[in-house]
Scaffold this motif. Structure first.
Motif, mmCIF file in Angstrom:
data_model
loop_
_atom_site.group_PDB
_atom_site.id
_atom_site.type_symbol
_atom_site.label_atom_id
_atom_site.label_comp_id
_atom_site.label_asym_id
_atom_site.label_seq_id
_atom_site.Cartn_x
_atom_site.Cartn_y
_atom_site.Cartn_z
ATOM 1 N N ALA A 79 0.847 -1.191 0.000
ATOM 2 C CA ALA A 79 0.000 0.000 0.000
ATOM 3 C C ALA A 79 0.885 1.243 0.000
ATOM 4 O O ALA A 79 2.014 1.221 0.511
ATOM 5 C CB ALA A 79 -0.892 -0.002 1.239
ATOM 6 N N PRO A 80 0.413 2.353 -0.583
ATOM 7 C CA PRO A 80 1.206 3.586 -0.569
ATOM 8 C C PRO A 80 1.484 4.025 0.868
ATOM 9 O O PRO A 80 0.654 3.833 1.754
ATOM 10 C CB PRO A 80 0.286 4.593 -1.278
ATOM 11 N N THR A 81 2.651 4.558 1.095
ATOM 12 C CA THR A 81 2.977 5.057 2.426
ATOM 13 C C THR A 81 3.045 6.577 2.377
ATOM 14 O O THR A 81 3.529 7.156 1.396
ATOM 15 C CB THR A 81 4.330 4.508 2.909
ATOM 16 N N ALA A 82 2.530 7.239 3.414
ATOM 17 C CA ALA A 82 2.499 8.696 3.440
ATOM 18 C C ALA A 82 2.505 9.182 4.879
ATOM 19 O O ALA A 82 2.085 8.470 5.797
ATOM 20 C CB ALA A 82 1.257 9.208 2.711
ATOM 21 N N ASP A 83 3.015 10.398 5.076
ATOM 22 C CA ASP A 83 3.063 10.997 6.403
ATOM 23 C C ASP A 83 1.812 11.789 6.732
ATOM 24 O O ASP A 83 1.603 12.198 7.874
ATOM 25 C CB ASP A 83 4.287 11.913 6.525
ATOM 26 N N SER A 84 0.979 12.027 5.730
ATOM 27 C CA SER A 84 -0.257 12.780 5.945
ATOM 28 C C SER A 84 -1.312 12.304 4.959
ATOM 29 O O SER A 84 -0.994 11.698 3.921
ATOM 30 C CB SER A 84 -0.026 14.281 5.751
ATOM 31 N N LEU A 85 -2.569 12.562 5.280
ATOM 32 C CA LEU A 85 -3.644 12.191 4.390
ATOM 33 C C LEU A 85 -3.531 12.944 3.067
ATOM 34 O O LEU A 85 -3.770 12.383 2.000
ATOM 35 C CB LEU A 85 -5.001 12.475 5.044
ATOM 36 N N ARG A 86 -3.128 14.203 3.118
ATOM 37 C CA ARG A 86 -2.956 14.984 1.891
ATOM 38 C C ARG A 86 -1.897 14.351 0.985
ATOM 39 O O ARG A 86 -2.075 14.265 -0.227
ATOM 40 C CB ARG A 86 -2.568 16.430 2.229
ATOM 41 N N GLN A 87 -0.822 13.916 1.584
ATOM 42 C CA GLN A 87 0.231 13.274 0.794
ATOM 43 C C GLN A 87 -0.275 11.972 0.181
ATOM 44 O O GLN A 87 0.008 11.676 -0.983
ATOM 45 C CB GLN A 87 1.445 12.990 1.675
ATOM 46 N N LEU A 88 -1.051 11.222 0.945
ATOM 47 C CA LEU A 88 -1.589 9.973 0.440
ATOM 48 C C LEU A 88 -2.550 10.208 -0.717
ATOM 49 O O LEU A 88 -2.503 9.498 -1.731
ATOM 50 C CB LEU A 88 -2.308 9.218 1.568
ATOM 51 N N GLY A 120 -12.543 15.424 6.848
ATOM 52 C CA GLY A 120 -13.994 15.451 6.815
ATOM 53 C C GLY A 120 -14.541 14.667 5.647
ATOM 54 O O GLY A 120 -15.589 14.007 5.750
ATOM 55 N N GLN A 121 -13.852 14.708 4.525
ATOM 56 C CA GLN A 121 -14.272 13.929 3.361
ATOM 57 C C GLN A 121 -14.128 12.435 3.640
ATOM 58 O O GLN A 121 -15.011 11.635 3.313
ATOM 59 C CB GLN A 121 -13.455 14.329 2.138
ATOM 60 N N LEU A 122 -13.024 12.070 4.247
ATOM 61 C CA LEU A 122 -12.810 10.669 4.599
ATOM 62 C C LEU A 122 -13.871 10.198 5.585
ATOM 63 O O LEU A 122 -14.354 9.059 5.507
ATOM 64 C CB LEU A 122 -11.408 10.481 5.189
ATOM 65 N N ALA A 123 -14.264 11.073 6.509
ATOM 66 C CA ALA A 123 -15.278 10.727 7.502
ATOM 67 C C ALA A 123 -16.616 10.411 6.853
ATOM 68 O O ALA A 123 -17.310 9.469 7.252
ATOM 69 C CB ALA A 123 -15.438 11.862 8.511
ATOM 70 N N VAL A 124 -16.993 11.176 5.847
ATOM 71 C CA VAL A 124 -18.253 10.926 5.137
ATOM 72 C C VAL A 124 -18.185 9.574 4.433
ATOM 73 O O VAL A 124 -19.137 8.787 4.479
ATOM 74 C CB VAL A 124 -18.561 12.056 4.142
ATOM 75 N N ILE A 178 -9.111 5.412 -0.914
ATOM 76 C CA ILE A 178 -8.388 5.296 0.358
ATOM 77 C C ILE A 178 -9.282 4.682 1.428
ATOM 78 O O ILE A 178 -8.855 3.798 2.186
ATOM 79 C CB ILE A 178 -7.885 6.682 0.808
ATOM 80 N N ALA A 179 -10.521 5.152 1.499
ATOM 81 C CA ALA A 179 -11.458 4.614 2.491
ATOM 82 C C ALA A 179 -11.766 3.155 2.224
ATOM 83 O O ALA A 179 -11.717 2.308 3.127
ATOM 84 C CB ALA A 179 -12.743 5.439 2.487
ATOM 85 N N HIS A 180 -12.070 2.854 0.976
ATOM 86 C CA HIS A 180 -12.431 1.482 0.601
ATOM 87 C C HIS A 180 -11.309 0.499 0.900
ATOM 88 O O HIS A 180 -11.563 -0.626 1.360
ATOM 89 C CB HIS A 180 -12.785 1.448 -0.881
ATOM 90 N N ASP A 181 -10.090 0.889 0.659
ATOM 91 C CA ASP A 181 -8.943 0.009 0.888
ATOM 92 C C ASP A 181 -8.345 0.156 2.285
ATOM 93 O O ASP A 181 -7.289 -0.405 2.561
ATOM 94 C CB ASP A 181 -7.858 0.279 -0.162
ATOM 95 N N ALA A 182 -9.014 0.929 3.159
ATOM 96 C CA ALA A 182 -8.571 1.101 4.553
ATOM 97 C C ALA A 182 -7.110 1.545 4.639
ATOM 98 O O ALA A 182 -6.323 1.021 5.431
ATOM 99 C CB ALA A 182 -8.783 -0.195 5.331
ATOM 100 N N TRP A 184 -6.164 4.661 5.480
ATOM 101 C CA TRP A 184 -5.978 5.727 6.465
ATOM 102 C C TRP A 184 -7.108 5.663 7.489
ATOM 103 O O TRP A 184 -8.270 5.524 7.121
ATOM 104 C CB TRP A 184 -5.965 7.092 5.775
ATOM 105 N N GLU A 185 -6.778 5.763 8.758
ATOM 106 C CA GLU A 185 -7.789 5.716 9.804
ATOM 107 C C GLU A 185 -8.577 7.022 9.876
ATOM 108 O O GLU A 185 -8.033 8.102 9.644
ATOM 109 C CB GLU A 185 -7.141 5.454 11.165
ATOM 110 N N SER A 186 -9.862 6.894 10.202
ATOM 111 C CA SER A 186 -10.707 8.072 10.387
ATOM 112 C C SER A 186 -11.140 8.173 11.844
ATOM 113 O O SER A 186 -11.474 7.158 12.475
ATOM 114 C CB SER A 186 -11.960 7.997 9.498
ATOM 115 N N GLU A 187 -11.160 9.390 12.375
ATOM 116 C CA GLU A 187 -11.531 9.588 13.777
ATOM 117 C C GLU A 187 -13.012 9.344 14.039
ATOM 118 O O GLU A 187 -13.439 9.265 15.202
ATOM 119 C CB GLU A 187 -11.164 11.004 14.239
ATOM 120 N N VAL A 188 -13.813 9.220 12.997
ATOM 121 C CA VAL A 188 -15.247 8.978 13.222
ATOM 122 C C VAL A 188 -15.522 7.538 13.621
ATOM 123 O O VAL A 188 -16.626 7.206 14.049
ATOM 124 C CB VAL A 188 -16.092 9.340 11.989
#
Length: 220
Positions: A79-88, A120-124, A178-182, A184-188
């Motif tokens: 899976a791609p590795t990134a230090d931030s959601l924006r980078q991912l 917020g987009q990832l949360a939705v 990103i959400a579908h393939d899990a 990045w974790e979401s705080e929701v």
């Protein structure tokens, strides 16, 4: 393309004449409550060939019989590795055609949260996925998005036209993947509902708040 897991069962019966096998396979800014439940109807396939089986057999496919491309497909892809959601998001290839299910997921992100920060987009997207995994809701992303009176952007059972050439749509597609393939974790977490902060629906008083991200509040 539901995230639910379905079970597969098979029974083999030895007989002089014939043997049969059967198997069962298997939506403004408010995601509201619903008591809807989806029931799947099994399909039955029959075979008239006589088969004698003493126990379950798993026959491995010899690696040497595979073509090079087939061998490569068996190796888990990193899976791609990134230090931030924006980078991912920047690393996700969005040039391909989305499946219908991922398009529904990305559509929800685009219409409900394209003006929100990426979290917020990832949360939705996560709420849509959580609903698809909950038996009280339809068992697919499209089923969740198009469920009656759940997402305000859906009008008469249709999603508005998407401006597919925009950066917002590109981001929504990346977030959906990103959400579908899990990736990045979401705080929701396990949230199933959300609404904009400028409204206060009556159902929210009966729910447990999980997170507040920019203009949205998320609940379980």
């Amino acid at each position: 393309m539901s995230r639910k897991t379905y079970s597969l069962s098979a029974a083999a019966i030895v007989a002089i004449g014939t043997i049969s096998f059967s198997s069962a396979d298997m939506s403004g800014a408010v995601a509201q409550e619903s008591d809807a439940e989806v029931v799947s109807v099994p399909e039955v396939a029959e075979s008239s060939d006589t088969v004698f089986i003493s126990q379950e057999v798993v026959q491995p496919l010899a690696a040497e019989t595979l073509e090079d491309d087939d061998k490569a497909s068996l190796i888990p892809q990193a899976a791609p590795t990134a230090d931030s959601l924006r980078q991912l998001v920047g690393q996700i290839d969005t040039s391909g055609t989305l499946s219908e299910e991922l398009r529904c997921l990305a559509g929800a992100v685009y219409f409900e949260a394209r003006g929100e920060p990426l979290a917020g987009q990832l949360a939705v997207a996560k709420v849509v996925m959580n609903r698809a995994d909950d038996r009280r809701f339809p068992a697919s992303y499209c089923g969740v998005v198009y469920q009656r009176a759940q997402f305000s952007f859906v009008k008469r059972g249709r999603m508005p036209n998407i401006r597919t050439g925009t950066a917002a749509w590109k981001r929504a597609k990346a977030i959906a993947q990103i959400a579908h393939d899990a990736m990045w974790e979401s705080e929701v977490d396990d949230s199933l509902y959300f609404h904009a902060k400028y409204v206060r629906p009556s159902w929210s008083r009966k729910k447990t708040q999980r997170a507040s991200i920019n203009t949205h509040i998320f609940y379980r």
